[in-house]
Design a protein around this motif. Structure first.
Motif: not given
Length: 458
Positions: A99, A102, A105-106, A127-128
């Motif tokens: 989470d 995410h 990144e958002e 990042d993921t």
């Protein structure tokens, strides 16, 4: 020679990172992210004050982001060692880190779309893929079992009573030769006595040095019975045929609320009505809690007998038809985003409904605005009138207050040589140090960020 470096969680309540060195051996206890004010968040972008690539071990106290959130960044910077934690922490960490990645990144994508960053392009802190790489390095150890990390360092986990899987780390190091002659206890976040769902913290073992959290070092929690607070607030709302909407953190607080509500219904203090949990992360976290029934007092009360779990977006949208009497739990806890905003947009203008605030509301958040009786709050570009009742329920904190921490300290076989007060704002840590130092033979100090302190019993 052994020493400990305070590279986070010193002078603030976030970013916990403590590096133990014994000769060439090194262990990092926690690798937390700084949260809150921008000045603190910017510290996440600073280089680690140690070489990540040659670090062999990270030991975690629990899965909250201010204790694990920089692990993906550590991997990005070259860490390939082992991350050791309890089994439940390993499961919760997967939710939390994916989470967090995410969100990183958002945020970077938003800055690039709006051209709001001086960096082109704006990049996420991690990042993921970094988070997934970090999760591959995890290995779990049970409470109470001693683990030999090196010839000179071993440790075991004790239950901290703060969150599912939360642990104190009792470490023994050979500061002079191979004998296990110096002991350290890292409390992580120390839990409370008699809190719903979580067990009481294990008693402290006798140690030479202790790192003790001081989040509530100058404060005490509300003495009013938690179950009665919830029962009265819910009964008032149901009497108006309203919806009780509770913004709650997905991991820990949501499960605590479900347990409290189920207990009140079992005892006949509340009517039997469905509890709607609308948060994919909270649903997943609840499943993890159910997989570890021996580590909390809920037993089967987190099952689906009264709880309707809503994971998909379609299921969440269907709750637009929900009418009272009903109970709805959704995230986020401070109303900073998530599904809760869609529900509040519909429910706040109706005076039959109630919003129960069950956690700390930081300055500048919508939650703080509700707490301070704002006549309207802005959601999705609209000013939404607040006609629903807003109630602040105290006592849900998972951190020991100063009296509870002193009670816990009083159960130690003998005073440590030094207690280092961490994870607290300066005023809280200083006040708690003064209180500890009033005891004959006790010594407490407040380390500064970057301090490296020798660990010697001579």
């Amino acid at each position: 020679m052994a020493d400990i470096g305070f590279h986070g969680g010193a002078g603030t309540v976030t970013g916990s990172r403590h590096l133990v060195r014994v000769g060439d051996d090194r262990v990092l206890v926690d690798c937390g992210m700084y949260q809150g004010l921008k000045a603190l968040r910017l510290k996440n972008w600073e280089p680690f004050p140690f070489d990540a690539g040659s670090l062999p071990f990270v030991v975690l106290t629990h899965a909250h982001i201010d204790h694990i959130g920089m692990l993906p960044r550590l991997v990005k910077d070259g860490f390939r060692g082992a991350v050791v934690c309890t089994p439940a922490t390993e499961e919760l960490a997967e939710l939390m880190l994916l989470d967090a990645a995410h969100l990183q990144e958002e945020d970077a994508a938003f800055l690039n779309r709006k051209r709001l960053s001086k960096h082109q392009p704006a990049l996420p802190l991690f990042d993921t893929e970094d988070a997934k790489a970090a999760l591959k390095l995890f290995t779990a150890r049970p409470y109470g079992a001693w683990t030999e990390l090196t010839d000179r360092i071993r440790f075991r986990f004790l239950n901290a009573g703060h969150l599912l899987g939360s642990a104190m780390v009792q470490m023994q190091v050979a500061a002079n030769g191979r004998g296990k002659d110096v002991s350290i206890l890292f409390t992580g976040d120390l839990g409370r006595y008699g809190t719903p769902l979580t067990p009481d913290p294990d008693p402290p073992p006798g140690v030479d040095f202790m790192l003790l959290e001081s989040t509530y070092g100058n404060r005490t929690h509300c003495p009013v019975d938690l179950h009665e607070q919830v029962a009265q607030a819910v009964r008032r709302t149901l009497g108006r045929l309203g919806v009780v909407v509770i913004p709650a953190f997905a991991v820990g607080r949501s499960q605590q609320l479900i347990h409290v509500l189920n207990t009140l219904m079992d005892d006949g203090r509340l009517p039997q009505i469905p509890i709607h949990l609308d948060s994919p992360m909270a649903v997943d976290a609840t499943a993890i809690y159910r997989r570890h029934p021996g580590e909390h007092e809920a037993g089967g009360s987190l099952s689906a007998r009264r709880v309707a779990f809503h994971r998909s977006r379609e299921e969440s949208k269907a709750l637009n038809a929900l009418r009272g009497p009903a109970i709805l739990i959704s995230s986020s806890g401070m109303l900073s985003g998530g599904r809760i905003l869609h529900h509040l947009k519909r429910l706040l203008p109706d005076e039959r409904n109630a919003v129960l605030l069950v956690g700390y509301q930081a300055a500048g958040t919508r939650g703080r605005a509700l707490l301070e009786k704002a006549p309207a709050i802005r959601i999705h570009g609209e000013d939404v009138p607040v006609r629903a009742s807003v109630e602040d329920l105290c006592g849900f904190s998972g951190h020991a207050d100063v009296n509870e921490a002193m009670t816990w300290l009083g159960r130690i076989p003998g005073p440590p040589r030094t207690i280092f007060l961490t994870h607290g704002e300066p005023e809280a840590s200083t006040a708690m140090a003064a209180r500890i130092n009033e005891r004959a033979g006790w010594k407490a100090v407040v380390p500064r960020l970057g301090d490296v302190v020798p660990l010697t019993t001579s």
